[in-house]
Design a protein around this motif. Structure first.
Motif, PDB file in Angstrom:
ATOM      1  N   ASP A 323      52.660  43.812  44.442  1.00 27.92           N
ATOM      2  CA  ASP A 323      51.341  44.222  44.927  1.00 27.92           C
ATOM      3  C   ASP A 323      50.445  44.645  43.770  1.00 27.92           C
ATOM      4  OD1 ASP A 323      52.095  43.686  47.498  1.00 27.92           O
ATOM      5  OD2 ASP A 323      52.537  45.771  48.023  1.00 27.92           O
ATOM      6  N   ALA A 324      51.007  45.413  42.827  1.00 20.97           N
ATOM      7  CA  ALA A 324      50.220  45.867  41.673  1.00 20.97           C
ATOM      8  C   ALA A 324      49.751  44.683  40.839  1.00 20.97           C
ATOM      9  CB  ALA A 324      51.050  46.830  40.827  1.00 20.97           C
ATOM     10  N   THR A 325      50.646  43.728  40.628  1.00 28.50           N
ATOM     11  CA  THR A 325      50.277  42.532  39.865  1.00 28.50           C
ATOM     12  C   THR A 325      49.183  41.750  40.589  1.00 28.50           C
ATOM     13  OG1 THR A 325      52.518  42.370  38.969  1.00 28.50           O
ATOM     14  CG2 THR A 325      51.145  40.398  38.848  1.00 28.50           C
ATOM     15  N   HIS A 326      49.326  41.664  41.898  1.00 32.70           N
ATOM     16  CA  HIS A 326      48.324  40.950  42.693  1.00 32.70           C
ATOM     17  C   HIS A 326      46.965  41.637  42.613  1.00 32.70           C
ATOM     18  CE1 HIS A 326      46.593  38.637  45.970  1.00 32.70           C
ATOM     19  NE2 HIS A 326      46.262  39.777  46.573  1.00 32.70           N
ATOM     20  N   GLN A 327      46.967  42.973  42.722  1.00 33.54           N
ATOM     21  CA  GLN A 327      45.711  43.712  42.649  1.00 33.54           C
ATOM     22  C   GLN A 327      45.065  43.575  41.276  1.00 33.54           C
ATOM     23  OE1 GLN A 327      44.020  45.161  45.052  1.00 33.54           O
ATOM     24  NE2 GLN A 327      45.589  44.560  46.556  1.00 33.54           N
ATOM     25  N   GLN A 328      45.892  43.589  40.206  1.00 28.24           N
ATOM     26  CA  GLN A 328      45.359  43.438  38.850  1.00 28.24           C
ATOM     27  C   GLN A 328      44.701  42.060  38.680  1.00 28.24           C
ATOM     28  OE1 GLN A 328      45.083  45.712  36.543  1.00 28.24           O
ATOM     29  NE2 GLN A 328      44.135  44.289  35.078  1.00 28.24           N
ATOM     30  N   LYS A 329      45.371  41.041  39.157  1.00 28.04           N
ATOM     31  CA  LYS A 329      44.799  39.699  39.069  1.00 28.04           C
ATOM     32  C   LYS A 329      43.524  39.599  39.900  1.00 28.04           C
ATOM     33  CE  LYS A 329      49.110  37.217  38.143  1.00 28.04           C
ATOM     34  NZ  LYS A 329      50.072  36.190  38.639  1.00 28.04           N
ATOM     35  N   LYS A 330      43.516  40.288  41.040  1.00 26.39           N
ATOM     36  CA  LYS A 330      42.332  40.274  41.894  1.00 26.39           C
ATOM     37  C   LYS A 330      41.146  40.925  41.178  1.00 26.39           C
ATOM     38  CE  LYS A 330      40.967  41.468  46.624  1.00 26.39           C
ATOM     39  NZ  LYS A 330      41.416  42.136  47.892  1.00 26.39           N
ATOM     40  N   LYS A 331      41.397  42.056  40.462  1.00 26.69           N
ATOM     41  CA  LYS A 331      40.330  42.733  39.715  1.00 26.69           C
ATOM     42  C   LYS A 331      39.833  41.850  38.571  1.00 26.69           C
ATOM     43  CE  LYS A 331      41.849  47.484  40.648  1.00 26.69           C
ATOM     44  NZ  LYS A 331      42.396  48.729  40.062  1.00 26.69           N
ATOM     45  N   GLU A 332      40.769  41.182  37.906  1.00 23.50           N
ATOM     46  CA  GLU A 332      40.370  40.308  36.803  1.00 23.50           C
ATOM     47  C   GLU A 332      39.498  39.161  37.300  1.00 23.50           C
ATOM     48  OE1 GLU A 332      44.003  39.104  35.040  1.00 23.50           O
ATOM     49  OE2 GLU A 332      44.420  41.042  34.085  1.00 23.50           O
ATOM     50  N   ARG A 333      39.869  38.595  38.438  1.00 25.53           N
ATOM     51  CA  ARG A 333      39.055  37.520  38.995  1.00 25.53           C
ATOM     52  C   ARG A 333      37.682  38.031  39.405  1.00 25.53           C
ATOM     53  NH1 ARG A 333      44.045  35.975  41.495  1.00 25.53           N
ATOM     54  NH2 ARG A 333      43.421  37.103  43.389  1.00 25.53           N
ATOM     55  N   ALA A 334      37.641  39.253  39.962  1.00 26.89           N
ATOM     56  CA  ALA A 334      36.354  39.827  40.368  1.00 26.89           C
ATOM     57  C   ALA A 334      35.477  40.100  39.147  1.00 26.89           C
ATOM     58  CB  ALA A 334      36.592  41.107  41.163  1.00 26.89           C
ATOM     59  N   ALA A 335      36.102  40.581  38.046  1.00 25.15           N
ATOM     60  CA  ALA A 335      35.333  40.869  36.829  1.00 25.15           C
ATOM     61  C   ALA A 335      34.760  39.586  36.229  1.00 25.15           C
ATOM     62  CB  ALA A 335      36.228  41.575  35.813  1.00 25.15           C
ATOM     63  N   VAL A 336      35.561  38.540  36.207  1.00 27.78           N
ATOM     64  CA  VAL A 336      35.078  37.253  35.696  1.00 27.78           C
ATOM     65  C   VAL A 336      33.923  36.742  36.538  1.00 27.78           C
ATOM     66  CG1 VAL A 336      35.705  34.830  35.360  1.00 27.78           C
ATOM     67  CG2 VAL A 336      37.275  36.647  34.646  1.00 27.78           C
ATOM     68  N   LYS A 337      34.052  36.912  37.845  1.00 28.75           N
ATOM     69  CA  LYS A 337      33.002  36.466  38.746  1.00 28.75           C
ATOM     70  C   LYS A 337      31.723  37.273  38.543  1.00 28.75           C
ATOM     71  CE  LYS A 337      32.237  35.401  43.624  1.00 28.75           C
ATOM     72  NZ  LYS A 337      32.819  35.446  44.985  1.00 28.75           N
ATOM     73  N   ALA A 338      31.856  38.614  38.332  1.00 24.26           N
ATOM     74  CA  ALA A 338      30.692  39.473  38.119  1.00 24.26           C
ATOM     75  C   ALA A 338      30.000  39.139  36.807  1.00 24.26           C
ATOM     76  CB  ALA A 338      31.125  40.935  38.140  1.00 24.26           C
ATOM     77  N   ASN A 339      30.773  38.912  35.757  1.00 22.79           N
ATOM     78  CA  ASN A 339      30.190  38.549  34.457  1.00 22.79           C
ATOM     79  C   ASN A 339      29.440  37.224  34.526  1.00 22.79           C
ATOM     80  OD1 ASN A 339      31.205  40.859  33.253  1.00 22.79           O
ATOM     81  ND2 ASN A 339      33.108  39.855  32.601  1.00 22.79           N
ATOM     82  N   ALA A 340      30.015  36.303  35.289  1.00 27.26           N
ATOM     83  CA  ALA A 340      29.353  35.009  35.433  1.00 27.26           C
ATOM     84  C   ALA A 340      28.030  35.156  36.173  1.00 27.26           C
ATOM     85  CB  ALA A 340      30.266  34.039  36.167  1.00 27.26           C
ATOM     86  N   ALA A 341      28.003  36.063  37.158  1.00 30.71           N
ATOM     87  CA  ALA A 341      26.772  36.269  37.916  1.00 30.71           C
ATOM     88  C   ALA A 341      25.728  36.993  37.089  1.00 30.71           C
ATOM     89  CB  ALA A 341      27.075  37.047  39.190  1.00 30.71           C
TER      90      ALA A 341
END
Length: 373
Positions: A323-341
């Motif tokens: 779960d922790a690994t999944h949440q970390q990957k989820k945050k990383e994907r969200a950060a990449v998406k925010a930076n792109a926006a």
């Protein structure tokens, strides 16, 4: 001459059940076996050419082993031919013409001999029709119940242990034995090599679950035989694990007022035996299923547990790490998406280099410059 292939583009909405099947074969067959044969008829008439054993099992809420028993029964009766690959896996099911009935001599003498049909051919003719399975399935050979003569049964009853065993079993099931009942019990003793004590426990166990039908008891006996259970201690251990796991899952899913069906119990056996998960992991998967779907979906819980099994999960701590690994990957994907926006889009206007002028100095220069007349 060129062969002309005939085909029917009209949708089939009816299934024709031959009278011979109803009159000769259906009365003596197990009801579950009848369902399987009728379903195969329906598939043939609707031009369905592929299926799997698991699909048929799910259709009737049975186990794959129950479907395999039904297929072997109709093969024995001469109504089906089972086609196997070189390594013994089922690859086709053929519907055969009905065997000749000795009481129907006129029809027997006038009917032509059935011709062989290739597995690739599917003509709806008297020679039979082929129903191909898209997924090869092993069909293990199952011991068959032998029918003893009255003299042989009387000889068995001279054994005090067998005589006492039959008396106890008859007391439990609360009705006099038929000849088939005695043959079934002797089948457990002679062919499955169950001791008298194990047979008595088998009956006692099934009766405690509300089952006194000998067909049901025979299913349990065959299941124990497949698991190589040969003693009362092994049977009690199996029953304890099974009952505890079933109760835990039913409680986690909030199931009340009904028993689990075969497909559900098969999944629980897979979780506890094949995956070797403890009850805490199974209950966690059930809780997540309810949280995500709002219902007791065994298939959804199975997908969770299968994913954990593939990820080598052995405890709740492993689940937390996943779960922790999944949440970390989820945050990383969200950060990449925010930076792109947030980053400006590249276009011609943004690429233009703007002038860097000091407008205040320009204004002062204009004010201080002399006005020419």
């Amino acid at each position: 001459m060129i062969n002309i292939q005939l085909h029917n583009d009209c949708p089939a909405t009816d299934t024709i059940v031959p009278n011979q099947f109803i009159d000769r074969f259906m009365p003596s067959a197990n009801g579950e076996f009848v369902k399987v044969y009728l379903y195969l008829l329906r598939c043939i008439h609707s031009h369905a050419s592929n299926c799997t054993i698991s699909e048929i099992a799910d259709k009737f809420n049975n186990t794959e082993m129950d479907i395999q028993r039904a297929l072997r029964y109709w093969q024995k009766e001469g109504l089906l031919s089972l086609e196997e690959t070189a390594d013994g896996k089922l690859c086709g099911i053929g519907l055969l013409p009905f065997p000749e009935d000795s009481t129907d001599t006129e029809e027997a003498s006038s009917s032509p001999a059935p011709s062989a049909v290739s597995p690739k051919e599917t003509p709806a003719s008297a020679a039979g029709e082929t129903f191909c399975a898209s997924q090869p399935v092993n069909l293990p050979q199952e011991p068959q119940i032998r029918h003893y003569t009255l003299d042989e049964i009387a000889e068995f009853q001279k054994n005090p242990d067998i005589q006492e065993m039959l008396f106890v079993v008859e007391t439990y099931i609360r009705h006099p034995f038929s000849e088939n009942d005695i043959n079934t019990i002797l089948f457990w003793h002679e062919d499955l090599h169950f001791s008298a004590e194990l047979i008595v426990y088998l009956v006692e166990y099934c009766v405690s679950k509300g089952h006194t039908n000998l067909r049901y008891l025979n299913k349990v006996a065959l299941a124990w035989h497949e698991k190589k259970i040969t003693s009362v201690e092994q049977a009690k251990s199996e029953a304890a694990v099974r009952s505890k796991a079933y109760y835990a899952v039913m409680k986690a899913f909030g199931i009340t007022g009904r028993n689990l069906i075969d497909s559900e119990t098969a999944m629980i056996r897979k979780w506890t035996k094949e995956y070797a998960f403890d009850l805490s992991l199974i209950q966690e998967a059930c809780a997540r299923t309810i949280s995500s779907t709002g219902q007791s979906s065994f298939s959804y819980a199975d997908s969770i547990l299968t994913s954990w099994y593939n990820d080598k999960v052995h405890s709740l701590e492993d689940v937390k790490r996943l779960d922790a690994t999944h949440q970390q990957k989820k945050k990383e994907r969200a950060a990449v998406k925010a930076n792109a926006a947030a980053s400006p889009k590249k276009n011609n206007f943004n690429n233009f280099e703007s002038r860097e002028n000091d407008y205040k100095s320009l204004e002062a220069m204009l004010l201080n410059s002399p006005i020419r007349s």
